[in-house]
Write an enzyme that holds these catalytic residues in place. Structure first.
Site, PDB file in Angstrom:
ATOM      1  N   ARG A 165      74.242  17.513  41.950  1.00  0.00           N
ATOM      2  CA  ARG A 165      75.450  17.769  41.169  1.00  0.00           C
ATOM      3  C   ARG A 165      75.859  16.554  40.331  1.00  0.00           C
ATOM      4  NH1 ARG A 165      78.828  22.105  42.414  1.00  0.00           N
ATOM      5  NH2 ARG A 165      77.639  23.678  43.509  1.00  0.00           N
ATOM      6  N   ARG A 167      82.247  17.464  37.540  1.00  0.00           N
ATOM      7  CA  ARG A 167      83.651  17.159  37.252  1.00  0.00           C
ATOM      8  C   ARG A 167      84.104  15.737  37.566  1.00  0.00           C
ATOM      9  NH1 ARG A 167      85.664  22.343  40.326  1.00  0.00           N
ATOM     10  NH2 ARG A 167      83.846  21.614  41.474  1.00  0.00           N
ATOM     11  N   ARG A 190      84.066  20.380  29.197  1.00  0.00           N
ATOM     12  CA  ARG A 190      84.588  21.585  29.852  1.00  0.00           C
ATOM     13  C   ARG A 190      85.962  22.018  29.337  1.00  0.00           C
ATOM     14  NH1 ARG A 190      85.388  24.914  32.311  1.00  0.00           N
ATOM     15  NH2 ARG A 190      85.480  24.887  34.570  1.00  0.00           N
ATOM     16  N   ASP A 199      73.353  26.910  37.024  1.00  0.00           N
ATOM     17  CA  ASP A 199      73.867  27.213  38.357  1.00  0.00           C
ATOM     18  C   ASP A 199      72.892  28.152  39.059  1.00  0.00           C
ATOM     19  OD1 ASP A 199      76.554  26.793  39.965  1.00  0.00           O
ATOM     20  OD2 ASP A 199      75.796  28.787  40.429  1.00  0.00           O
ATOM     21  N   TYR A 255      75.294  35.020  48.715  1.00  0.00           N
ATOM     22  CA  TYR A 255      76.280  35.237  47.643  1.00  0.00           C
ATOM     23  C   TYR A 255      76.270  36.696  47.191  1.00  0.00           C
ATOM     24  CZ  TYR A 255      77.259  30.289  47.282  1.00  0.00           C
ATOM     25  OH  TYR A 255      77.665  29.022  47.572  1.00  0.00           O
TER      26      TYR A 255
HETATM   27  O1  CP3 Z   1      73.117  19.150  40.031  1.00  0.00           O
HETATM   28  C1  CP3 Z   1      73.458  19.267  38.838  1.00  0.00           C
HETATM   29  O2  CP3 Z   1      74.109  18.427  38.219  1.00  0.00           O
HETATM   30  C2  CP3 Z   1      72.972  20.492  38.100  1.00  0.00           C
HETATM   31  C3  CP3 Z   1      73.899  21.572  38.025  1.00  0.00           C
HETATM   32  C4  CP3 Z   1      74.202  22.422  39.250  1.00  0.00           C
HETATM   33  C5  CP3 Z   1      75.438  23.111  39.371  1.00  0.00           C
HETATM   34  N1  CP3 Z   1      75.362  23.929  40.455  1.00  0.00           N
HETATM   35  C6  CP3 Z   1      76.554  22.998  38.434  1.00  0.00           C
HETATM   36  C7  CP3 Z   1      77.895  23.432  38.837  1.00  0.00           C
HETATM   37  C8  CP3 Z   1      73.414  22.791  40.350  1.00  0.00           C
HETATM   38  C9  CP3 Z   1      72.026  22.306  40.751  1.00  0.00           C
HETATM   39  C10 CP3 Z   1      74.165  23.747  41.090  1.00  0.00           C
HETATM   40  C11 CP3 Z   1      73.647  24.413  42.295  1.00  0.00           C
HETATM   41  C12 CP3 Z   1      74.542  25.277  43.081  1.00  0.00           C
HETATM   42  N2  CP3 Z   1      75.524  26.124  42.645  1.00  0.00           N
HETATM   43  C13 CP3 Z   1      74.450  25.442  44.480  1.00  0.00           C
HETATM   44  C14 CP3 Z   1      73.436  24.782  45.369  1.00  0.00           C
HETATM   45  C15 CP3 Z   1      73.734  23.370  45.636  1.00  0.00           C
HETATM   46  C16 CP3 Z   1      74.923  23.113  46.495  1.00  0.00           C
HETATM   47  O3  CP3 Z   1      75.833  22.459  45.987  1.00  0.00           O
HETATM   48  O4  CP3 Z   1      74.909  23.542  47.630  1.00  0.00           O
HETATM   49  C17 CP3 Z   1      75.449  26.356  44.873  1.00  0.00           C
HETATM   50  C18 CP3 Z   1      75.742  26.811  46.280  1.00  0.00           C
HETATM   51  C19 CP3 Z   1      76.112  26.785  43.688  1.00  0.00           C
HETATM   52  C20 CP3 Z   1      77.195  27.805  43.590  1.00  0.00           C
HETATM   53  C21 CP3 Z   1      78.429  27.227  43.028  1.00  0.00           C
HETATM   54  N3  CP3 Z   1      78.574  26.834  41.712  1.00  0.00           N
HETATM   55  C22 CP3 Z   1      79.680  26.996  43.675  1.00  0.00           C
HETATM   56  C23 CP3 Z   1      79.945  27.289  45.140  1.00  0.00           C
HETATM   57  C24 CP3 Z   1      80.557  26.479  42.720  1.00  0.00           C
HETATM   58  C25 CP3 Z   1      82.027  26.187  42.868  1.00  0.00           C
HETATM   59  C26 CP3 Z   1      82.306  25.036  43.727  1.00  0.00           C
HETATM   60  C27 CP3 Z   1      81.953  23.717  43.068  1.00  0.00           C
HETATM   61  O5  CP3 Z   1      81.217  22.956  43.690  1.00  0.00           O
HETATM   62  O6  CP3 Z   1      82.418  23.462  41.968  1.00  0.00           O
HETATM   63  C28 CP3 Z   1      79.832  26.331  41.507  1.00  0.00           C
HETATM   64  C29 CP3 Z   1      80.336  25.797  40.241  1.00  0.00           C
HETATM   65  C30 CP3 Z   1      79.595  24.673  39.613  1.00  0.00           C
HETATM   66  N4  CP3 Z   1      78.244  24.572  39.531  1.00  0.00           N
HETATM   67  C31 CP3 Z   1      80.168  23.561  38.947  1.00  0.00           C
HETATM   68  C32 CP3 Z   1      79.105  22.791  38.451  1.00  0.00           C
HETATM   69  C33 CP3 Z   1      79.186  21.532  37.639  1.00  0.00           C
HETATM   70  C34 CP3 Z   1      81.640  23.321  38.737  1.00  0.00           C
HETATM   71  C35 CP3 Z   1      82.087  24.179  37.609  1.00  0.00           C
HETATM   72  C36 CP3 Z   1      83.163  23.571  36.743  1.00  0.00           C
HETATM   73  O7  CP3 Z   1      82.836  22.803  35.819  1.00  0.00           O
HETATM   74  O8  CP3 Z   1      84.323  23.925  36.958  1.00  0.00           O
END
Ligand code: CP3
Length: 345
Positions: A23, A27, A36, A72, A147
């Site tokens: 990640r 943010r 964003r 994502d 999910y």
């Molecule tokens: O790693 C990186 O920088 C690449 C981008 C990336 C995102 N999500 C961007 C994201 C990657 C590799 C993911 C994977 C992801 N997404 C997983 C597996 C990894 C982990 O963290 O366990 C999962 C379970 C998700 C599902 C997901 N996406 C959730 C549960 C959420 C909301 C909670 C949170 O952590 O923000 C997201 C949103 C998300 N995915 C954001 C980002 C940058 C935040 C969105 C925003 O900008 O508001």
């Protein structure tokens, strides 16, 4: 080209330990929040120029040794036919959770070129501009199934386990569709230019070893087997992996990402000499000052030495609350400590 990360995955000696952060685009970076402000998360994922822009950010700002495609794990799920939304407060939600045969049957296996062209376009833009390797990724089938069956996040995965235990055939049918989707999706990312890929199994740790072996591992093995010929190394990250390492060894991945709940030395020992390990600092440790988390970094570097190779990472994604300066300091500390006393070639 800084190929330290790929060298470690190939089992070669390097002059320091490479690091990237799960990640890493997100943010906690003011530059990400600025992008964003003008666009919602899904639009950001689907606009190649913007997705590429935020992928570059942590490479430029932190100096990490690999980039990870900005997207994502749920993007291909939307392409399978589910309605996806992200809310600031509740995270992802999927309408009409998959709990019946008719809903499983209605799901499609998307063709990445036709249904997810923006992802491949993003990969191409990145490859033209990056000076570090690019990691593509997908969710592992069990994690995606949670999910899809729960309709979002979950506390105890009751609906998922209910289908798993009560209706093997239906659960297997769903997992097969997800597996075919992930395989084609990762293959397309590799062919578009991804240098390595990571499978995220965020929720596999909620399964007993027996159930993991029966309901999650076979699908991971199949994906990895089918991608072997593509030539890109595969990293398999399992959150909550401690009780599953014996099973995970059978996945076929060259590198195993481990969370922080297990000592990385113990993980390396249990995995044995064939595996590169990736991890595993507790993301919350970055709330301490760099002087205070430095000894923890040193410990991890030392303990990972018996493994075939080590890629430094957090044990899970970086949190929005982490000060950017601390993330920068982590990268510098890993480079400094491993370059001086580490696995010098
Ligand atoms: O790693 C990186 O920088 C690449 C981008 C990336 C995102 N999500 C961007 C994201 C990657 C590799 C993911 C994977 C992801 N997404 C997983 C597996 C990894 C982990 O963290 O366990 C999962 C379970 C998700 C599902 C997901 N996406 C959730 C549960 C959420 C909301 C909670 C949170 O952590 O923000 C997201 C949103 C998300 N995915 C954001 C980002 C940058 C935040 C969105 C925003 O900008 O508001």
């Amino acid at each position: 080209m800084n190929d330290t990360f790929l060298k470690v995955l190939r089992g070669e000696q390097t002059s320091y330990t490479p690091i990237w952060i799960m990640r890493q685009a997100g943010r906690y970076l003011p530059e990400y929040r600025q992008v964003r402000e003008g666009v919602d998360f899904l639009t950001l994922c689907k606009t190649p120029e913007l997705a590429a822009k935020v992928t570059f950010q942590p490479v430029d700002i932190l100096g990490v040794d690999a980039a990870i495609l900005f997207s994502d794990i749920l993007i291909p799920v939307e392409a399978m036919g589910m309605k996806l939304a992200f809310s600031e407060k509740h995270g992802p939600s999927l309408a009409e959770p998959i709990r019946s045969r008719s809903l499983v049957e209605r799901l499609s296996v998307p063709d990445p070129e036709d249904d997810l062209p923006f992802v491949l376009e993003t990969v191409k833009i990145l490859k033209a501009g990056l000076k570090v390797p690019l990691i593509g990724f997908a969710g592992a089938p069990f994690t995606l199934a949670t999910y899809m069956i729960e309709g979002g996040g979950s506390r105890n995965f009751l609906n998922t386990k209910k289908m798993m235990y009560q209706n093997h055939g239906l659960f297997g049918g769903l997992m097969t569709k997800i597996t075919d989707t992930v395989t084609a999706y990762l293959r397309a990312q590799i062919r578009a230019g991804a240098d390595a890929v990571q499978l995220f199994d965020t929720w596999a740790g909620v399964l007993s070893p027996d159930d993991y072996r029966a309901y999650a591992l076979p699908y991971v093995k199949q994906i990895i087997k089918e991608l072997k010929g593509e030539g890109a190394p595969i990293i398999y990250f399992v959150n909550g992996c401690a009780g599953l390492l014996k099973e995970i060894k059978a996945s076929g991945a060259v590198a195993i990402g481990v969370d922080w709940r297990i000592d990385i030395g113990e993980a390396a020992k249990k995995l044995g000499k064939r595996f590169v390990v990736q991890g595993n600092l507790d993301p919350c440790a970055l709330m301490m000052s760099p002087a205070d988390f430095r000894p923890k970094v040193r410990e991890i570097l030392e303990k990972a030495k018996p493994a075939k190779g080590h890629i430094f990472n957090l044990g899970h994604g970086i949190l929005p609350e982490i000060p950017v300066d601390n993330a920068k300091a982590l990268v510098d500390i890993v480079h400094e400590l491993s370059g001086k006393g580490g696995r010098v070639s």
